[in-house]
Design an enzyme around this catalytic site. Structure first.
Site, PDB file in Angstrom:
ATOM      1  N   TRP A 142       0.868  -1.180   0.000  1.00 31.57           N
ATOM      2  CA  TRP A 142       0.000   0.000   0.000  1.00 31.57           C
ATOM      3  C   TRP A 142       0.917   1.246   0.000  1.00 31.57           C
ATOM      4  CZ3 TRP A 142      -1.878   2.747   4.832  1.00 31.57           C
ATOM      5  CH2 TRP A 142      -2.969   3.586   4.563  1.00 31.57           C
ATOM      6  N   ASP A 223      -0.397  -4.635   9.719  1.00 34.57           N
ATOM      7  CA  ASP A 223      -1.438  -3.751   9.190  1.00 34.57           C
ATOM      8  C   ASP A 223      -2.666  -4.617   8.918  1.00 34.57           C
ATOM      9  OD1 ASP A 223      -3.142  -2.185   7.741  1.00 34.57           O
ATOM     10  OD2 ASP A 223      -1.571  -1.192   6.587  1.00 34.57           O
ATOM     11  N   LYS A 258     -13.171  -0.680   6.517  1.00 32.70           N
ATOM     12  CA  LYS A 258     -13.635  -1.645   5.519  1.00 32.70           C
ATOM     13  C   LYS A 258     -14.675  -2.578   6.126  1.00 32.70           C
ATOM     14  CE  LYS A 258      -9.952   0.049   3.485  1.00 32.70           C
ATOM     15  NZ  LYS A 258      -9.711   0.690   2.219  1.00 32.70           N
TER      16      LYS A 258
HETATM   17  C1  LIG Z   1      -3.196  -1.834   3.563  1.00 31.64           C
HETATM   18  C2  LIG Z   1      -3.991  -0.729   4.147  1.00 31.64           C
HETATM   19  N1  LIG Z   1      -3.683  -0.272   5.355  1.00 31.64           N
HETATM   20  C3  LIG Z   1      -4.367   0.710   5.938  1.00 31.64           C
HETATM   21  C4  LIG Z   1      -5.424   1.316   5.292  1.00 31.64           C
HETATM   22  C5  LIG Z   1      -6.075   2.437   6.044  1.00 31.64           C
HETATM   23  O1  LIG Z   1      -7.393   2.541   5.962  1.00 31.64           O
HETATM   24  P1  LIG Z   1      -8.210   3.672   6.737  1.00 31.64           P
HETATM   25  O2  LIG Z   1      -7.258   4.726   7.175  1.00 31.64           O
HETATM   26  O3  LIG Z   1      -9.161   4.175   5.728  1.00 31.64           O
HETATM   27  O4  LIG Z   1      -8.850   2.984   7.877  1.00 31.64           O
HETATM   28  C6  LIG Z   1      -5.781   0.893   4.010  1.00 31.64           C
HETATM   29  C7  LIG Z   1      -6.854   1.559   3.270  1.00 31.64           C
HETATM   30  O5  LIG Z   1      -6.978   1.517   2.093  1.00 31.64           O
HETATM   31  C8  LIG Z   1      -5.041  -0.154   3.427  1.00 31.64           C
HETATM   32  O6  LIG Z   1      -5.335  -0.615   2.221  1.00 31.64           O
END
Ligand SMILES: Cc1ncc(COP(=O)(O)O)c(C=O)c1O
Length: 408
Positions: A142, A223, A258
């Site tokens: 990511w 993560d 999510k």
């Molecule tokens: C791998 C990964 N980590 C963390 C996140 C963080 O998501 P959020 O800050 O929207 O909770 C995402 C969101 O796309 C992700 O794909």
């Protein structure tokens, strides 16, 4: 404009690798456009719904809440207790029963603004507590992992994740990188549903990785943004259980974006698993100092929704059913897309079937992605990361045909 001005000689920063594409999609006037780029769950009609359990929780909150007072720096104690129960639930255990190490006081949990806030806080802790550490991320990963490390000022390196044909995990290369890292370095692993490849280790492979991590003195940062969207809420924590069993200290960055579809409410959590109770309490103080200088206190409403759902057995069971429905729709689309690609003569994409979560890589290059966008109004992310949730019965044959045409 004078030289001292904020605006002197400033060129624009690059757009975000994922949100930039989503913005281009929004600006595209073609009605037939298909968004397979955004990292969000969508229904058959392309809409990202509010879950019924969330609606019910909000109804109750509207009727009963009495204040918008600041939350504690680390979040509402009731919420963080429930998030701990969710993250650390063990197979076959009732919700709320905790593993022994939680009862030993070795786990502290803080409410962060989304998973992004949790990863940011984890990286801030690495900077404060292990100032010589480098952070290792998988290639690919990511993109925000490296953006966050840069923002905090922690050097980062990448390690291979998948085989050269991008079809399977390259476990040997992962283990070699762990052994090449300095003791004290940190590795960010995707707890489940690797983004962007969809390629997760099996439970047995996680145990091998965790053993190597423990032996080398590496800090695993897990993560865990997609808990529940791989094999199930409890099943997806096989990664976490492997690191716990190996005796590691762990930072777990969880997200409710999510699995609760609470993208804009910014609910996440950082769980700190420390060596002992005293260490956990001490690390918590550092986390609170970092938070105070960043967002100060977590946003309230989303956390209250999550607490309402997890704290009520009936509502929690309803929500678990909704997570199952999201996961099954994604997996159904995965399977149907592989069949459609085969019937269009696109070649063998059967490896996509072993992928987990919303994403996999189709292995397309930038020129092919541009053609898909320009000629077909189909939007994907770098290397052809597809979000299976963006597909539908109508869109699957259209996208399969367009991809096959590129590859023939
Ligand atoms: C791998 C990964 N980590 C963390 C996140 C963080 O998501 P959020 O800050 O929207 O909770 C995402 C969101 O796309 C992700 O794909």
């Amino acid at each position: 404009m004078s030289n001292g001005s904020l605006s002197a000689k400033i060129s624009s920063a690059p757009s975000d690798p994922i949100f930039g594409i989503v913005e281009a999609f929004r600006a595209d006037p073609r009605p037939e456009k298909i968004n397979l780029a955004a990292g969000v769950y969508m229904e058959e009609d392309g809409v990202t719904p509010i879950l019924a359990s969330v609606r019910e929780a909000e109804r109750r909150l509207l009727a009963n809440s009495t204040t918008k007072l600041y939350k504690p720096i680390g979040g509402d104690p009731a919420l963080v207790k429930l998030l701990r129960a969710l993250i650390f639930r063990e197979p076959g255990a009732p919700f709320g029963a905790l593993p022994a190490i939680a009862n030993e006081g070795r786990i502290e949990v803080l409410h962060t603004p989304g998973g992004t806030g949790a990863v940011r806080l984890a990286v801030e802790l690495v900077k404060r507590l292990r100032p010589n550490a480098e952070i290792w991320v998988s290639d690919p990963t990511w993109p925000n992992h490296t953006q966050i490390a840069d923002a905090v000022g922690v050097p980062h390196r990448s390690h291979p994740w998948i085989s050269a044909d991008a079809r399977a995990l390259d476990l040997d290369a992962v283990l070699q990188s762990i052994n090449a890292a300095k003791p004290g370095d940190a590795f960010i692993f995707h707890g489940a549903c690797h983004n962007p490849t969809g390629i997760d280790p099996t439970a047995a492979q996680w145990r091998v990785i965790a053993g190597a991590v423990a032996a080398r003195g590496i800090l695993p940062i897990l993560d865990f943004a997609y808990q529940g969207l791989g094999d199930g809420l409890v099943e997806d924590a096989a990664s976490l259980r492997a690191f716990l069993a190996a005796g590691c200290e762990i930072l777990v960055a969880a997200s409710a974006s999510k699995n609760f579809a609470l993208y804009d409410e910014r609910v996440g959590a950082l769980a700190i698993v420390a060596e002992d109770k005293e260490a956990a309490a001490a690390i918590l103080t550092h986390a609170k100092v970092a938070i105070r200088a960043a967002w100060s206190n977590p946003p309230g409403h989303g956390g209250e929704i999550v607490a309402e759902i997890l704290g009520d057995d009936a509502l929690r069971v309803q929500w678990e059913g909704e997570v199952t429905a999201m996961r099954e729709r994604i997996n159904g689309n995965r399977r149907a897309f592989v069949v459609a690609l085969a019937s269009e003569g696109a070649g063998d994409f059967s490896h996509l079937l072993t992928g987990r979560g919303m994403f996999s890589l189709l292995g397309l290059d930038d020129a092919q992605l541009k053609r898909l966008r320009d000629e077909q109004a189909i939007y994907l992310v770098a290397r052809g990361r597809i979000n299976f949730a963006g597909l539908s019965a109508v869109k699957i044959p259209i996208v399969a045909k367009a991809v096959a045409a590129l590859l023939r």
